[in-house]
Design an enzyme around this catalytic site. Structure first.
Site, mmCIF file in Angstrom:
data_model
loop_
_atom_site.group_PDB
_atom_site.id
_atom_site.type_symbol
_atom_site.label_atom_id
_atom_site.label_comp_id
_atom_site.label_asym_id
_atom_site.label_seq_id
_atom_site.Cartn_x
_atom_site.Cartn_y
_atom_site.Cartn_z
ATOM 1 N N SER A 106 3.324 -2.244 10.367
ATOM 2 C CA SER A 106 4.781 -2.147 10.545
ATOM 3 C C SER A 106 5.506 -3.454 10.218
ATOM 4 O O SER A 106 6.473 -3.828 10.891
ATOM 5 C CB SER A 106 5.126 -1.668 11.956
ATOM 6 O OG SER A 106 4.620 -0.357 12.171
ATOM 7 N N HIS A 135 -9.614 0.502 4.802
ATOM 8 C CA HIS A 135 -8.280 0.683 5.387
ATOM 9 C C HIS A 135 -8.388 1.580 6.621
ATOM 10 O O HIS A 135 -9.206 2.508 6.675
ATOM 11 C CB HIS A 135 -7.314 1.299 4.363
ATOM 12 C CG HIS A 135 -5.910 1.337 4.875
ATOM 13 N ND1 HIS A 135 -5.448 2.379 5.651
ATOM 14 C CD2 HIS A 135 -4.888 0.452 4.774
ATOM 15 C CE1 HIS A 135 -4.188 2.127 5.990
ATOM 16 N NE2 HIS A 135 -3.828 0.968 5.469
ATOM 17 N N ASN A 161 0.858 -1.189 0.000
ATOM 18 C CA ASN A 161 0.000 0.000 0.000
ATOM 19 C C ASN A 161 0.892 1.236 0.000
ATOM 20 O O ASN A 161 1.473 1.579 1.032
ATOM 21 C CB ASN A 161 -0.903 -0.038 1.249
ATOM 22 C CG ASN A 161 -1.741 1.218 1.383
ATOM 23 O OD1 ASN A 161 -1.858 2.012 0.457
ATOM 24 N ND2 ASN A 161 -2.337 1.396 2.557
ATOM 25 N N TRP A 162 0.988 1.885 -1.147
ATOM 26 C CA TRP A 162 1.909 3.022 -1.278
ATOM 27 C C TRP A 162 1.332 4.295 -0.659
ATOM 28 O O TRP A 162 2.020 5.300 -0.575
ATOM 29 C CB TRP A 162 2.237 3.256 -2.749
ATOM 30 C CG TRP A 162 2.940 2.102 -3.412
ATOM 31 C CD1 TRP A 162 3.376 0.936 -2.834
ATOM 32 C CD2 TRP A 162 3.308 1.991 -4.802
ATOM 33 N NE1 TRP A 162 3.978 0.120 -3.759
ATOM 34 C CE2 TRP A 162 3.941 0.744 -4.978
ATOM 35 C CE3 TRP A 162 3.154 2.824 -5.912
ATOM 36 C CZ2 TRP A 162 4.436 0.320 -6.213
ATOM 37 C CZ3 TRP A 162 3.641 2.404 -7.158
ATOM 38 C CH2 TRP A 162 4.271 1.167 -7.295
ATOM 39 N N LYS A 163 0.067 4.246 -0.265
ATOM 40 C CA LYS A 163 -0.609 5.404 0.346
ATOM 41 C C LYS A 163 -0.421 6.654 -0.532
ATOM 42 O O LYS A 163 -0.386 6.548 -1.747
ATOM 43 C CB LYS A 163 -0.100 5.624 1.773
ATOM 44 C CG LYS A 163 -0.127 4.338 2.607
ATOM 45 C CD LYS A 163 0.008 4.595 4.072
ATOM 46 C CE LYS A 163 0.151 3.282 4.810
ATOM 47 N NZ LYS A 163 -0.042 3.378 6.227
ATOM 48 N N GLY A 215 2.751 -1.179 4.339
ATOM 49 C CA GLY A 215 2.729 0.241 3.989
ATOM 50 C C GLY A 215 4.143 0.750 3.734
ATOM 51 O O GLY A 215 4.685 0.619 2.648
ATOM 52 N N GLY A 216 4.750 1.319 4.770
ATOM 53 C CA GLY A 216 6.055 1.979 4.632
ATOM 54 C C GLY A 216 7.104 1.137 3.917
ATOM 55 O O GLY A 216 7.797 1.627 3.017
ATOM 56 N N GLY A 263 2.143 2.071 10.699
ATOM 57 C CA GLY A 263 3.023 3.227 10.533
ATOM 58 C C GLY A 263 3.710 3.677 11.809
ATOM 59 O O GLY A 263 4.263 4.778 11.867
ATOM 60 N N GLU A 287 -5.260 -5.510 10.621
ATOM 61 C CA GLU A 287 -4.274 -4.442 10.805
ATOM 62 C C GLU A 287 -4.606 -3.669 12.083
ATOM 63 O O GLU A 287 -5.424 -2.736 12.053
ATOM 64 C CB GLU A 287 -4.309 -3.477 9.625
ATOM 65 C CG GLU A 287 -3.995 -4.122 8.304
ATOM 66 C CD GLU A 287 -3.553 -3.083 7.289
ATOM 67 O OE1 GLU A 287 -2.375 -3.089 6.937
ATOM 68 O OE2 GLU A 287 -4.371 -2.249 6.888
ATOM 69 N N GLU A 341 -6.818 4.060 7.645
ATOM 70 C CA GLU A 341 -6.792 5.527 7.441
ATOM 71 C C GLU A 341 -8.098 6.037 6.845
ATOM 72 O O GLU A 341 -8.490 7.175 7.084
ATOM 73 C CB GLU A 341 -5.561 5.889 6.592
ATOM 74 C CG GLU A 341 -4.286 5.762 7.416
ATOM 75 C CD GLU A 341 -3.118 5.126 6.705
ATOM 76 O OE1 GLU A 341 -3.051 5.185 5.457
ATOM 77 O OE2 GLU A 341 -2.247 4.553 7.396
HETATM 78 C C1 PEP Z 1 -0.823 -0.195 5.829
HETATM 79 O O1 PEP Z 1 -0.795 0.862 5.254
HETATM 80 O O2 PEP Z 1 -1.755 -0.974 5.629
HETATM 81 C C2 PEP Z 1 0.262 -0.527 6.766
HETATM 82 C C3 PEP Z 1 0.199 -1.671 7.386
HETATM 83 O O3 PEP Z 1 1.259 0.401 6.928
HETATM 84 P P1 PEP Z 1 2.680 0.151 7.631
HETATM 85 O O4 PEP Z 1 3.241 -1.136 7.075
HETATM 86 O O5 PEP Z 1 3.498 1.333 7.306
HETATM 87 O O6 PEP Z 1 2.421 0.008 9.110
#
Ligand code: PEP
Length: 258
Positions: A217, A99, A11-13, A238-239, A177, A171, A101
């Site tokens: 994470s 998601h 997920n590049w957000k 994500g990151g 994040g 999640e 966010e």
């Molecule tokens: C996500 O965006 O779904 C996520 C899990 O982000 P991160 O890996 O940065 O925690």
């Protein structure tokens, strides 16, 4: 040994630019191509979907394309929204629904998440339904209750035949994040409970076939321990998905766990 094949999403957000998205897509496609038995999906920002679709196609496949969100109406006066038909038109085969966010920054509730999920399924897309508890909910013992509610309402009115096009991502909000990852055992416990809820809704064989990813994470360093858990079938990242090498290493950990 389970028959479920792992799936890893990136997920590049709201990150990358046009050139960066194309370069990242090419690097991910090249990285995951030699990996057998793991499905990979990247979720770039809407505006780069077509470019990333072309880059993935030129790279010979290997990774699929998804969108980070959608709107459930087909078309009309919904300024700023993107329909599932538009996503398909840009080459997306997958979409995220609910998601963290979207739920907690954009204040989307379970009813809207369900409408989006069903619209995407109706259009033939596959969906990753994201669920997870906030920190205060975990600390007050509500983890399973929150996940159960989000799963039951998210999957409301879904046909049993559509379940094969759904993946659930567990999640925990406090892990997204933040650099704080659920322990493999805590994640496994939540996944097992989610699977039991799906079994209650759709029956045990369907629940056993459903893939449940962990997200929060995930890095190359912690992926192996998480992926080794029996009810964890991949990751939503994500990151770490913004670095092709690290994302590829997570995909490799998922592939090697099976
Ligand atoms: C996500 O965006 O779904 C996520 C899990 O982000 P991160 O890996 O940065 O925690």
């Amino acid at each position: 040994m389970t028959a479920r094949s792992p799936i890893v999403g990136g997920n590049w957000k709201m990150n990358t630019d046009r050139a960066g998205a194309v370069a990242l897509a090419r690097a991910v496609a090249a990285g995951v191509r030699p990996l057998a038995g793991v499905q990979t999906v990247v979720f770039p920002p809407f505006v780069y979907l077509s470019e990333v679709a072309a880059a993935l196609a030129q790279s010979g496949g290997g990774a699929s394309l998804g969108a980070q969100d959608c709107y459930h109406a087909e078309k009309g006066a919904f300024t700023g929204e993107i329909s599932v038909g538009m996503l398909k038109d840009c080459g997306a085969a997958w979409v995220l629904a609910g998601h963290s966010e979207r739920r907690h920054v954009m204040h989307e509730g379970d009813d809207l998440v369900n409408l989006k999920l069903r619209a995407a399924l109706h259009a033939g897309l596959s969906v990753i339904l994201c669920v997870g508890e906030k920190l205060e909910q975990r600390l007050t013992g509500q983890t399973d209750t929150v996940n159960e509610r989000q799963v039951r309402l998210g999957l409301r009115s879904v046909e049993p035949s559509e379940l094969a096009r759904i993946v659930i991502a567990y999640e925990p909000v406090w892990a997204i994040g933040t650099g704080k990852t659920a322990t493999p055992q805590d994640a496994q416990d939540a996944h097992r409970h989610i699977r039991s809820v799906v079994a209650d809704m759709f029956g045990t064989p369907a629940a056993n076939a459903l893939r449940i990813q962990y997200g929060g994470s995930v890095t190359a360093a912690n992926a192996q321990g998480l992926m080794a858990q029996p009810d964890i079938d991949g990751a939503l990242v994500g990151g770490a998905s913004l670095k092709a090498d690290e994302f590829t290493a997570i995909c490799a950990a998922a592939a090697n766990a099976r």
